[in-house]
Scaffold this motif. Sequence first.
Motif, PDB file in Angstrom:
ATOM      1  N   THR A  48      -8.808   1.125  -3.578  1.00  0.00           N
ATOM      2  CA  THR A  48      -8.132  -0.082  -3.124  1.00  0.00           C
ATOM      3  C   THR A  48      -8.930  -1.319  -3.515  1.00  0.00           C
ATOM      4  OG1 THR A  48      -9.219  -0.308  -0.969  1.00  0.00           O
ATOM      5  CG2 THR A  48      -7.380   1.257  -1.116  1.00  0.00           C
ATOM      6  N   ASN A  97       0.827  -1.215   0.000  1.00  0.00           N
ATOM      7  CA  ASN A  97       0.000   0.000   0.000  1.00  0.00           C
ATOM      8  C   ASN A  97       0.859   1.262   0.000  1.00  0.00           C
ATOM      9  OD1 ASN A  97      -1.923  -2.037   0.393  1.00  0.00           O
ATOM     10  ND2 ASN A  97      -1.890  -1.734   2.613  1.00  0.00           N
ATOM     11  N   ASP A 149      -3.078  -3.041  -2.435  1.00  0.00           N
ATOM     12  CA  ASP A 149      -2.583  -2.496  -3.699  1.00  0.00           C
ATOM     13  C   ASP A 149      -2.810  -3.415  -4.891  1.00  0.00           C
ATOM     14  OD1 ASP A 149       0.133  -4.187  -3.794  1.00  0.00           O
ATOM     15  OD2 ASP A 149      -0.068  -3.334  -1.788  1.00  0.00           O
ATOM     16  N   ALA A 171      -4.994   0.915   4.879  1.00  0.00           N
ATOM     17  CA  ALA A 171      -5.799   0.908   3.659  1.00  0.00           C
ATOM     18  C   ALA A 171      -6.655  -0.352   3.619  1.00  0.00           C
ATOM     19  CB  ALA A 171      -4.889   0.967   2.437  1.00  0.00           C
TER      20      ALA A 171
END
Length: 331
Positions: free
Chosen positions: A225, A178, A209, A198
Amino acid sequence: MLRVRQAIRCKWLRPFGLAALAFTVASFCVLPRAVAQRALAFEHEREMYVSSWHHLPVWSGRLLLRLEDNLTSGPLVDAVDRDLNHDAISFEIPGANLINIRGLGGGADGSILVGGNAFSGDSRRAGFIALISPDRKRRTLIQTEPFRPEGVALAADGTIWAVGLVFDGKEGRQNTHNVIQRYDASGKMLSSMQVPKAKAFPNDPLIADANSDLMASKDRVGWLTNGCEYVESSLDGTILARFDGPAEDVLDLRGVALSDANDVLVAKAIGDRTVFLTLDRAARSWVPVPMRGRDRPGAQARVFGFDGTTLVVEKERGILSRFKLAVGPGL
Protein backbone atom coordinates in the motif's frame (compact mmCIF):
# COMPACT_ATOMS: atom_id res chain seq x y z
CA MET A 1 12.16 0.65 -32.52
CA LEU A 2 9.24 -1.36 -33.85
CA ARG A 3 5.82 0.18 -33.46
CA VAL A 4 2.88 -2.20 -33.45
CA ARG A 5 -0.57 -0.76 -34.03
CA GLN A 6 -3.11 -3.20 -32.62
CA ALA A 7 -6.70 -3.95 -33.55
CA ILE A 8 -9.03 -4.54 -30.61
CA ARG A 9 -10.93 -7.79 -31.03
CA CYS A 10 -13.65 -7.11 -28.49
CA LYS A 11 -16.07 -4.23 -29.02
CA TRP A 12 -16.07 -1.22 -26.74
CA LEU A 13 -19.86 -0.99 -26.56
CA ARG A 14 -21.33 1.99 -24.77
CA PRO A 15 -18.10 2.38 -22.76
CA PHE A 16 -19.25 5.27 -20.63
CA GLY A 17 -22.85 4.30 -19.93
CA LEU A 18 -22.65 0.83 -18.40
CA ALA A 19 -24.53 -0.06 -15.24
CA ALA A 20 -22.39 -0.25 -12.11
CA LEU A 21 -20.77 -3.59 -11.43
CA ALA A 22 -21.76 -5.13 -8.12
CA PHE A 23 -18.99 -5.88 -5.72
CA THR A 24 -18.70 -7.92 -2.56
CA VAL A 25 -16.93 -6.59 0.50
CA ALA A 26 -15.11 -9.14 2.61
CA SER A 27 -12.95 -8.59 5.63
CA PHE A 28 -11.72 -12.01 6.65
CA CYS A 29 -8.08 -12.89 7.13
CA VAL A 30 -6.70 -16.38 7.66
CA LEU A 31 -3.40 -17.67 8.96
CA PRO A 32 -0.66 -17.55 6.31
CA ARG A 33 0.71 -20.60 4.61
CA ALA A 34 4.19 -21.44 5.72
CA VAL A 35 6.95 -19.90 3.63
CA ALA A 36 10.47 -21.10 4.34
CA GLN A 37 12.59 -18.12 5.38
CA ARG A 38 16.00 -17.83 3.81
CA ALA A 39 18.92 -15.48 4.06
CA LEU A 40 19.25 -13.80 0.67
CA ALA A 41 22.48 -13.31 -1.23
CA PHE A 42 22.92 -12.17 -4.81
CA GLU A 43 25.58 -12.66 -7.46
CA HIS A 44 26.07 -10.10 -10.22
CA GLU A 45 24.93 -11.57 -13.53
CA ARG A 46 25.22 -8.79 -16.11
CA GLU A 47 24.20 -5.26 -16.97
CA MET A 48 21.63 -3.99 -19.45
CA TYR A 49 21.77 -0.60 -21.15
CA VAL A 50 18.42 0.92 -22.06
CA SER A 51 17.28 4.36 -23.19
CA SER A 52 16.04 6.84 -20.60
CA TRP A 53 12.38 7.23 -19.65
CA HIS A 54 9.92 9.79 -18.34
CA HIS A 55 7.83 7.41 -16.19
CA LEU A 56 9.46 4.87 -13.88
CA PRO A 57 9.49 1.40 -15.49
CA VAL A 58 8.62 -1.86 -13.77
CA TRP A 59 10.04 -5.33 -14.38
CA SER A 60 7.06 -7.68 -14.41
CA GLY A 61 7.00 -11.26 -15.68
CA ARG A 62 9.82 -11.42 -18.18
CA LEU A 63 9.64 -7.83 -19.43
CA LEU A 64 10.71 -4.32 -18.50
CA LEU A 65 7.57 -2.24 -19.07
CA ARG A 66 7.79 1.48 -19.73
CA LEU A 67 5.17 4.12 -20.43
CA GLU A 68 5.42 7.19 -22.64
CA ASP A 69 2.89 9.79 -23.83
CA ASN A 70 0.41 9.07 -21.06
CA LEU A 71 -2.69 11.29 -20.85
CA THR A 72 -3.07 11.31 -24.63
CA SER A 73 -5.38 9.43 -27.00
CA GLY A 74 -2.64 6.88 -27.70
CA PRO A 75 -0.08 6.26 -24.93
CA LEU A 76 2.93 4.16 -25.84
CA VAL A 77 3.71 0.99 -23.88
CA ASP A 78 7.30 -0.11 -24.46
CA ALA A 79 8.23 -3.69 -23.54
CA VAL A 80 11.92 -4.66 -23.35
CA ASP A 81 12.97 -8.28 -22.90
CA ARG A 82 16.15 -9.80 -21.42
CA ASP A 83 17.93 -9.52 -24.78
CA LEU A 84 17.01 -5.83 -25.15
CA ASN A 85 14.45 -6.48 -27.88
CA HIS A 86 11.87 -3.68 -27.90
CA ASP A 87 8.16 -4.05 -28.59
CA ALA A 88 6.47 -0.63 -28.70
CA ILE A 89 2.67 -0.70 -28.59
CA SER A 90 0.48 2.29 -29.38
CA PHE A 91 -2.41 1.80 -26.96
CA GLU A 92 -5.74 3.20 -28.14
CA ILE A 93 -9.40 2.67 -27.22
CA PRO A 94 -12.17 3.55 -29.71
CA GLY A 95 -14.30 6.40 -28.40
CA ALA A 96 -11.68 7.56 -25.90
CA ASN A 97 -10.08 10.95 -26.47
CA LEU A 98 -7.74 10.62 -23.49
CA ILE A 99 -6.29 7.59 -21.70
CA ASN A 100 -4.73 7.66 -18.25
CA ILE A 101 -2.73 4.47 -17.68
CA ARG A 102 -2.36 3.85 -13.94
CA GLY A 103 -0.71 0.42 -13.89
CA LEU A 104 1.29 -2.02 -16.02
CA GLY A 105 1.96 -5.70 -15.42
CA GLY A 106 3.41 -8.66 -17.27
CA GLY A 107 3.14 -12.43 -17.30
CA ALA A 108 5.75 -15.16 -17.51
CA ASP A 109 4.51 -15.90 -21.04
CA GLY A 110 5.22 -12.35 -22.23
CA SER A 111 1.64 -11.08 -22.03
CA ILE A 112 1.01 -7.50 -20.85
CA LEU A 113 -1.64 -5.97 -18.61
CA VAL A 114 -2.68 -2.33 -18.86
CA GLY A 115 -5.04 -0.71 -16.35
CA GLY A 116 -6.42 2.78 -16.01
CA ASN A 117 -9.17 5.19 -17.03
CA ALA A 118 -10.49 6.33 -20.41
CA PHE A 119 -12.24 9.64 -21.09
CA SER A 120 -14.70 10.38 -23.89
CA GLY A 121 -14.98 13.65 -25.76
CA ASP A 122 -17.68 14.88 -23.36
CA SER A 123 -15.44 14.06 -20.36
CA ARG A 124 -17.23 10.89 -19.28
CA ARG A 125 -14.84 8.48 -17.60
CA ALA A 126 -14.62 4.68 -17.34
CA GLY A 127 -12.16 2.25 -15.82
CA PHE A 128 -10.61 -0.49 -17.94
CA ILE A 129 -8.12 -3.35 -17.93
CA ALA A 130 -6.58 -4.69 -21.14
CA LEU A 131 -4.81 -8.04 -21.54
CA ILE A 132 -2.45 -8.08 -24.52
CA SER A 133 -1.40 -11.50 -25.79
CA PRO A 134 2.29 -12.50 -26.05
CA ASP A 135 2.18 -12.30 -29.87
CA ARG A 136 0.54 -8.81 -29.57
CA LYS A 137 -2.22 -9.88 -32.00
CA ARG A 138 -5.05 -10.14 -29.48
CA ARG A 139 -6.35 -7.80 -26.84
CA THR A 140 -9.05 -8.49 -24.29
CA LEU A 141 -10.58 -5.24 -23.08
CA ILE A 142 -12.43 -5.39 -19.75
CA GLN A 143 -14.83 -2.58 -18.87
CA THR A 144 -14.50 -2.28 -15.09
CA GLU A 145 -16.56 0.84 -14.33
CA PRO A 146 -17.42 1.77 -11.58
CA PHE A 147 -14.15 0.11 -10.51
CA ARG A 148 -11.11 2.17 -11.49
CA PRO A 149 -7.74 0.38 -11.34
CA GLU A 150 -4.63 1.89 -9.75
CA GLY A 151 -2.44 -1.21 -10.15
CA VAL A 152 -2.63 -4.51 -12.05
CA ALA A 153 -0.91 -7.91 -11.88
CA LEU A 154 -1.19 -11.17 -13.79
CA ALA A 155 -1.25 -14.11 -11.37
CA ALA A 156 0.45 -17.44 -12.07
CA ASP A 157 -2.90 -19.18 -12.64
CA GLY A 158 -3.78 -16.70 -15.41
CA THR A 159 -6.21 -14.62 -13.35
CA ILE A 160 -6.09 -10.85 -13.68
CA TRP A 161 -5.77 -8.85 -10.46
CA ALA A 162 -6.33 -5.14 -9.93
CA VAL A 163 -6.37 -2.80 -6.96
CA GLY A 164 -8.19 0.51 -7.00
CA LEU A 165 -11.43 2.27 -6.10
CA VAL A 166 -15.13 1.88 -6.77
CA PHE A 167 -16.60 5.20 -7.90
CA ASP A 168 -19.76 6.28 -6.09
CA GLY A 169 -21.45 7.30 -9.33
CA LYS A 170 -21.87 10.92 -8.26
CA GLU A 171 -19.14 13.33 -7.19
CA GLY A 172 -16.57 10.86 -5.92
CA ARG A 173 -16.92 11.88 -2.28
CA GLN A 174 -18.14 8.44 -1.19
CA ASN A 175 -15.82 6.24 -3.21
CA THR A 176 -14.88 2.83 -1.86
CA HIS A 177 -11.09 2.57 -1.84
CA ASN A 178 -8.61 -0.28 -1.32
CA VAL A 179 -10.63 -2.75 -3.39
CA ILE A 180 -8.95 -5.79 -4.97
CA GLN A 181 -10.76 -7.38 -7.91
CA ARG A 182 -10.00 -10.62 -9.77
CA TYR A 183 -11.00 -11.53 -13.34
CA ASP A 184 -10.54 -14.56 -15.52
CA ALA A 185 -8.79 -14.30 -18.90
CA SER A 186 -12.10 -13.61 -20.67
CA GLY A 187 -12.81 -10.61 -18.44
CA LYS A 188 -15.40 -12.20 -16.15
CA MET A 189 -15.16 -10.90 -12.58
CA LEU A 190 -14.30 -13.64 -10.09
CA SER A 191 -14.26 -11.66 -6.84
CA SER A 192 -14.20 -8.17 -5.36
CA MET A 193 -12.97 -7.42 -1.87
CA GLN A 194 -12.21 -4.29 0.10
CA VAL A 195 -9.10 -4.77 2.23
CA PRO A 196 -10.17 -3.52 5.68
CA LYS A 197 -8.15 -0.78 7.36
CA ALA A 198 -5.38 -0.85 4.77
CA LYS A 199 -2.58 1.47 5.83
CA ALA A 200 -2.42 4.63 3.71
CA PHE A 201 -0.53 7.91 3.43
CA PRO A 202 -0.76 9.80 6.73
CA ASN A 203 -2.32 12.81 5.00
CA ASP A 204 -5.10 10.70 3.40
CA PRO A 205 -5.63 7.71 5.69
CA LEU A 206 -8.56 6.16 3.78
CA ILE A 207 -6.88 5.89 0.35
CA ALA A 208 -4.19 3.20 0.30
CA ASP A 209 -4.56 2.19 -3.37
CA ALA A 210 -3.20 5.31 -5.12
CA ASN A 211 0.45 4.91 -6.17
CA SER A 212 0.62 1.44 -4.61
CA ASP A 213 2.27 -1.72 -5.99
CA LEU A 214 0.62 -5.01 -6.97
CA MET A 215 2.90 -8.00 -7.68
CA ALA A 216 2.58 -11.74 -8.31
CA SER A 217 4.68 -14.84 -7.58
CA LYS A 218 4.01 -18.48 -8.45
CA ASP A 219 1.44 -19.01 -5.68
CA ARG A 220 0.35 -15.62 -4.34
CA VAL A 221 -0.18 -11.93 -5.01
CA GLY A 222 1.39 -9.17 -2.92
CA TRP A 223 0.15 -5.61 -2.46
CA LEU A 224 2.32 -2.85 -0.98
CA THR A 225 0.00 0.00 0.00
CA ASN A 226 1.03 3.64 -0.27
CA GLY A 227 1.22 3.62 3.53
CA CYS A 228 3.82 0.86 3.30
CA GLU A 229 1.76 -2.11 4.52
CA TYR A 230 2.44 -5.40 2.74
CA VAL A 231 -0.63 -7.61 2.17
CA GLU A 232 -0.35 -11.15 0.76
CA SER A 233 -3.22 -13.11 -0.79
CA SER A 234 -3.56 -16.65 -2.12
CA LEU A 235 -4.55 -17.14 -5.76
CA ASP A 236 -8.20 -17.63 -4.76
CA GLY A 237 -8.28 -14.12 -3.26
CA THR A 238 -8.00 -15.06 0.41
CA ILE A 239 -5.78 -12.78 2.49
CA LEU A 240 -2.91 -14.82 3.91
CA ALA A 241 -1.01 -12.27 5.98
CA ARG A 242 -0.37 -8.57 6.54
CA PHE A 243 2.95 -6.99 7.55
CA ASP A 244 4.06 -3.51 8.49
CA GLY A 245 6.54 -2.18 5.98
CA PRO A 246 10.03 -0.78 6.64
CA ALA A 247 8.91 2.85 6.25
CA GLU A 248 5.97 5.15 6.99
CA ASP A 249 4.98 5.45 3.33
CA VAL A 250 6.25 4.37 -0.08
CA LEU A 251 7.82 7.77 -0.73
CA ASP A 252 10.63 6.57 1.54
CA LEU A 253 11.21 3.54 -0.68
CA ARG A 254 12.94 3.15 -4.02
CA GLY A 255 11.05 0.18 -5.39
CA VAL A 256 9.63 -3.15 -4.27
CA ALA A 257 9.75 -6.63 -5.80
CA LEU A 258 8.26 -10.11 -5.22
CA SER A 259 10.17 -13.09 -6.63
CA ASP A 260 8.81 -16.40 -7.90
CA ALA A 261 10.26 -17.91 -4.70
CA ASN A 262 8.16 -15.46 -2.60
CA ASP A 263 11.09 -13.29 -1.52
CA VAL A 264 9.92 -9.71 -0.93
CA LEU A 265 12.60 -7.06 -1.37
CA VAL A 266 12.50 -3.27 -1.08
CA ALA A 267 15.06 -0.55 -1.64
CA LYS A 268 15.10 2.14 1.03
CA ALA A 269 16.93 5.46 0.86
CA ILE A 270 18.92 6.18 4.02
CA GLY A 271 20.85 9.42 3.86
CA ASP A 272 23.17 9.36 0.85
CA ARG A 273 22.88 5.63 0.27
CA THR A 274 20.35 2.94 -0.59
CA VAL A 275 19.91 -0.33 1.29
CA PHE A 276 18.05 -3.48 0.26
CA LEU A 277 15.73 -5.08 2.81
CA THR A 278 13.88 -8.39 2.65
CA LEU A 279 10.84 -9.55 4.61
CA ASP A 280 11.40 -12.13 7.37
CA ARG A 281 7.85 -13.42 7.72
CA ALA A 282 8.50 -15.45 10.87
CA ALA A 283 10.03 -12.50 12.73
CA ARG A 284 7.71 -9.99 11.04
CA SER A 285 10.69 -7.76 10.34
CA TRP A 286 12.74 -6.45 7.43
CA VAL A 287 16.31 -7.76 7.23
CA PRO A 288 19.21 -6.08 5.36
CA VAL A 289 20.45 -7.88 2.26
CA PRO A 290 24.26 -7.79 2.05
CA MET A 291 25.56 -6.22 -1.16
CA ARG A 292 29.32 -5.72 -1.27
CA GLY A 293 31.94 -4.01 -3.38
CA ARG A 294 30.82 -2.94 -6.84
CA ASP A 295 27.41 -4.50 -6.23
CA ARG A 296 26.60 -2.17 -3.33
CA PRO A 297 23.69 0.09 -4.38
CA GLY A 298 24.44 3.78 -4.78
CA ALA A 299 22.33 6.71 -3.69
CA GLN A 300 20.22 6.61 -6.87
CA ALA A 301 19.72 2.82 -7.04
CA ARG A 302 16.15 1.65 -7.53
CA VAL A 303 14.54 -1.82 -7.56
CA PHE A 304 12.45 -2.48 -10.68
CA GLY A 305 11.36 -6.07 -9.94
CA PHE A 306 12.25 -9.75 -10.19
CA ASP A 307 12.68 -11.69 -13.39
CA GLY A 308 11.76 -15.02 -11.80
CA THR A 309 14.34 -15.03 -9.00
CA THR A 310 16.76 -12.63 -10.70
CA LEU A 311 16.69 -9.15 -9.19
CA VAL A 312 16.60 -6.22 -11.63
CA VAL A 313 17.99 -2.95 -10.27
CA GLU A 314 18.52 0.46 -11.82
CA LYS A 315 22.18 1.15 -11.02
CA GLU A 316 22.32 4.50 -12.78
CA ARG A 317 20.08 6.25 -15.25
CA GLY A 318 19.73 3.88 -18.20
CA ILE A 319 21.89 1.13 -16.66
CA LEU A 320 20.17 -1.94 -15.21
CA SER A 321 22.02 -4.54 -13.15
CA ARG A 322 20.76 -8.12 -12.92
CA PHE A 323 21.58 -10.19 -9.83
CA LYS A 324 21.12 -13.95 -9.62
CA LEU A 325 19.68 -15.26 -6.38
CA ALA A 326 22.00 -17.37 -4.23
CA VAL A 327 20.51 -19.03 -1.14
CA GLY A 328 22.37 -18.62 2.11
CA PRO A 329 21.85 -20.28 5.52
CA GLY A 330 18.36 -20.05 6.98
CA LEU A 331 17.58 -17.06 9.18
